[in-house]
Write a protein that holds these residues in place. Structure first.
Motif, PDB file in Angstrom:
ATOM      1  N   ILE A  84       0.881  -1.271   0.085  1.00  0.00           N
ATOM      2  CA  ILE A  84      -0.077  -0.047   0.023  1.00  0.00           C
ATOM      3  C   ILE A  84       0.823   1.147  -0.086  1.00  0.00           C
ATOM      4  O   ILE A  84       0.710   2.200  -0.832  1.00  0.00           O
ATOM      5  N   LYS A  85       1.858   1.232   0.721  1.00  0.00           N
ATOM      6  CA  LYS A  85       2.785   2.384   0.933  1.00  0.00           C
ATOM      7  C   LYS A  85       3.450   2.665  -0.214  1.00  0.00           C
ATOM      8  O   LYS A  85       3.538   3.765  -0.970  1.00  0.00           O
ATOM      9  N   CYS A  88       0.410   3.380  -3.326  1.00  0.00           N
ATOM     10  CA  CYS A  88      -0.604   4.529  -2.868  1.00  0.00           C
ATOM     11  C   CYS A  88       0.234   5.872  -2.625  1.00  0.00           C
ATOM     12  O   CYS A  88      -0.253   6.841  -2.513  1.00  0.00           O
ATOM     13  N   ASN A  92      -0.517   9.014   0.151  1.00  0.00           N
ATOM     14  CA  ASN A  92      -1.764   8.953  -0.303  1.00  0.00           C
ATOM     15  C   ASN A  92      -1.880   9.763  -1.878  1.00  0.00           C
ATOM     16  O   ASN A  92      -3.034   9.765  -1.968  1.00  0.00           O
ATOM     17  N   ARG A  93      -0.779  10.109  -2.295  1.00  0.00           N
ATOM     18  CA  ARG A  93      -1.175  11.010  -3.431  1.00  0.00           C
ATOM     19  C   ARG A  93      -1.355  10.081  -4.688  1.00  0.00           C
ATOM     20  O   ARG A  93      -1.949  10.675  -5.852  1.00  0.00           O
ATOM     21  N   CYS A  94      -1.244   8.878  -4.685  1.00  0.00           N
ATOM     22  CA  CYS A  94      -1.812   7.803  -6.024  1.00  0.00           C
ATOM     23  C   CYS A  94      -2.901   7.126  -5.519  1.00  0.00           C
ATOM     24  O   CYS A  94      -3.120   6.052  -5.870  1.00  0.00           O
ATOM     25  N   ALA A  95      -3.527   7.692  -4.506  1.00  0.00           N
ATOM     26  CA  ALA A  95      -4.879   6.878  -4.060  1.00  0.00           C
ATOM     27  C   ALA A  95      -6.037   6.521  -5.050  1.00  0.00           C
ATOM     28  O   ALA A  95      -6.573   5.709  -4.740  1.00  0.00           O
ATOM     29  N   THR A  96      -6.163   7.245  -5.998  1.00  0.00           N
ATOM     30  CA  THR A  96      -7.052   6.953  -7.128  1.00  0.00           C
ATOM     31  C   THR A  96      -6.615   6.192  -8.310  1.00  0.00           C
ATOM     32  O   THR A  96      -7.522   5.702  -8.957  1.00  0.00           O
ATOM     33  N   CYS A 100      -3.605   0.949  -6.491  1.00  0.00           N
ATOM     34  CA  CYS A 100      -3.752   1.187  -5.214  1.00  0.00           C
ATOM     35  C   CYS A 100      -5.266   0.652  -4.566  1.00  0.00           C
ATOM     36  O   CYS A 100      -5.154   0.058  -3.414  1.00  0.00           O
ATOM     37  N   HIS A 104      -5.355  -2.189  -1.574  1.00  0.00           N
ATOM     38  CA  HIS A 104      -6.268  -2.064  -0.271  1.00  0.00           C
ATOM     39  C   HIS A 104      -7.060  -3.253  -0.419  1.00  0.00           C
ATOM     40  O   HIS A 104      -7.425  -3.848   0.894  1.00  0.00           O
ATOM     41  N   CYS A 142       4.284   4.548  -6.720  1.00  0.00           N
ATOM     42  CA  CYS A 142       3.937   6.068  -6.633  1.00  0.00           C
ATOM     43  C   CYS A 142       5.290   6.830  -6.242  1.00  0.00           C
ATOM     44  O   CYS A 142       5.729   6.648  -5.312  1.00  0.00           O
TER      45      CYS A 142
END
Length: 143
Positions: A84-85, A88, A92-96, A100, A104, A142
């Motif tokens: 995740i780290k 994402c 969390n700048r690549c959360a979309t 990512c 999750h 990311c």
């Protein structure tokens, strides 16, 4: 020649992965169709990830295709956390991103937060998937 890998979905239908092409198929009785992209939880609680119709190889698949004598004991939560780290971003700048979202989903399944209650073996298998995903080019880091 390696044998194809098979698993069972909770509804009793089968997932089949071709050993040579890694193409994933959904078999329900005599009906066989390509398995749709996404994360698919199997009857035993483990998961199969399909991207562009191709399965991300799991430890079980690899053992079917090329038996290994090495035994590993994965660290479930740290592998999923690292995944995740990495995909994402620490902030969390690549959360979309699709990667990512899938990371999750894997982490939630490994933690046993999915709708189906899983045993320890299934969580470990899902944790193996997190560890394997760390080396998979789909899960782009990311930056």
């Amino acid at each position: 020649m390696a044998a194809d890998w098979q698993g069972t979905l909770p509804d009793g239908s089968r997932v089949e992965v071709d050993a040579s092409t890694h193409r994933a198929w959904h078999r329900d009785g005599n009906r066989v169709v390509p398995l749709w992209d996404g994360v698919h939880q199997l009857e035993d609680g483990s998961v199969v990830i399909v991207r562009d119709g191709t399965a991300v190889p799991t430890t079980g698949m690899l053992e079917t295709w090329v038996p290994s004598s090495e035994e590993e004991s994965p660290r479930v939560s740290s592998a999923c956390d690292d995944l995740i780290k990495g995909v994402c971003g620490a902030d969390n700048r690549c959360a979309t991103s699709q990667a990512c979202g899938l990371a999750h989903q894997l982490a939630e399944m490994a933690a046993g937060k999915s709708a189906k209650v899983m045993g320890a073996d299934a969580r470990i298998k899902t944790g193996d998937q997190c560890r394997e995903a760390l080396a998979n080019p789909f899960f782009v880091r990311c930056d």
